[in-house]
Scaffold this motif. Structure first.
Motif, PDB file in Angstrom:
ATOM      1  N   MET A  55       0.817  -1.253   0.144  1.00 51.56           N
ATOM      2  CA  MET A  55       0.200  -0.066  -0.064  1.00 51.56           C
ATOM      3  C   MET A  55       0.799   1.198   0.050  1.00 51.56           C
ATOM      4  O   MET A  55       1.900   1.473   0.732  1.00 51.56           O
ATOM      5  N   SER A  56       0.531   2.065  -0.998  1.00 49.18           N
ATOM      6  CA  SER A  56       1.424   3.225  -1.133  1.00 49.18           C
ATOM      7  C   SER A  56       0.925   4.406  -0.068  1.00 49.18           C
ATOM      8  O   SER A  56      -0.044   4.215   0.510  1.00 49.18           O
ATOM      9  N   GLU A  57       1.865   5.255   0.354  1.00 52.23           N
ATOM     10  CA  GLU A  57       1.407   6.338   1.305  1.00 52.23           C
ATOM     11  C   GLU A  57       0.193   7.194   0.679  1.00 52.23           C
ATOM     12  O   GLU A  57      -0.390   7.365   1.700  1.00 52.23           O
ATOM     13  N   ARG A  58       0.197   7.117  -0.657  1.00 49.96           N
ATOM     14  CA  ARG A  58      -1.155   8.016  -1.027  1.00 49.96           C
ATOM     15  C   ARG A  58      -2.554   7.132  -0.559  1.00 49.96           C
ATOM     16  O   ARG A  58      -3.449   7.702  -0.204  1.00 49.96           O
ATOM     17  N   GLU A  59      -2.439   5.862  -0.879  1.00 48.03           N
ATOM     18  CA  GLU A  59      -3.455   5.043  -0.603  1.00 48.03           C
ATOM     19  C   GLU A  59      -3.747   5.000   1.123  1.00 48.03           C
ATOM     20  O   GLU A  59      -4.877   4.836   1.390  1.00 48.03           O
ATOM     21  N   ARG A  60      -2.823   5.025   1.697  1.00 49.33           N
ATOM     22  CA  ARG A  60      -2.790   4.771   3.185  1.00 49.33           C
ATOM     23  C   ARG A  60      -3.651   6.139   3.764  1.00 49.33           C
ATOM     24  O   ARG A  60      -4.532   6.057   4.534  1.00 49.33           O
ATOM     25  N   ALA A  61      -3.310   7.060   2.940  1.00 49.95           N
ATOM     26  CA  ALA A  61      -3.833   8.524   3.568  1.00 49.95           C
ATOM     27  C   ALA A  61      -5.205   8.364   3.293  1.00 49.95           C
ATOM     28  O   ALA A  61      -6.253   8.983   3.794  1.00 49.95           O
TER      29      ALA A  61
END
Ligand SMILES: [Zn+2]
Length: 44
Positions: free
Chosen positions: A1-7
């Protein structure tokens, strides 16, 4: 999971919004019930 997806996941439940989506099953619901009406995930 990318940081963008996590956010994106972390902001799925907005206490100021009448429309929310369960982060587990992605079922939309209004308000903020104690548990997801679909999968029972605890939301509070
Ligand atoms: Zn759910």
């Amino acid at each position: 999971m990318s940081e963008r997806e996590r956010a994106s996941v972390e902001t799925t439940i907005d206490l100021d919004s009448d429309e929310n989506v369960c982060p587990a099953c992605l079922v939309p619901f209004s308000g903020l019930p104690e548990r997801c009406p679909s999968c029972g995930l605890r939301l509070q």
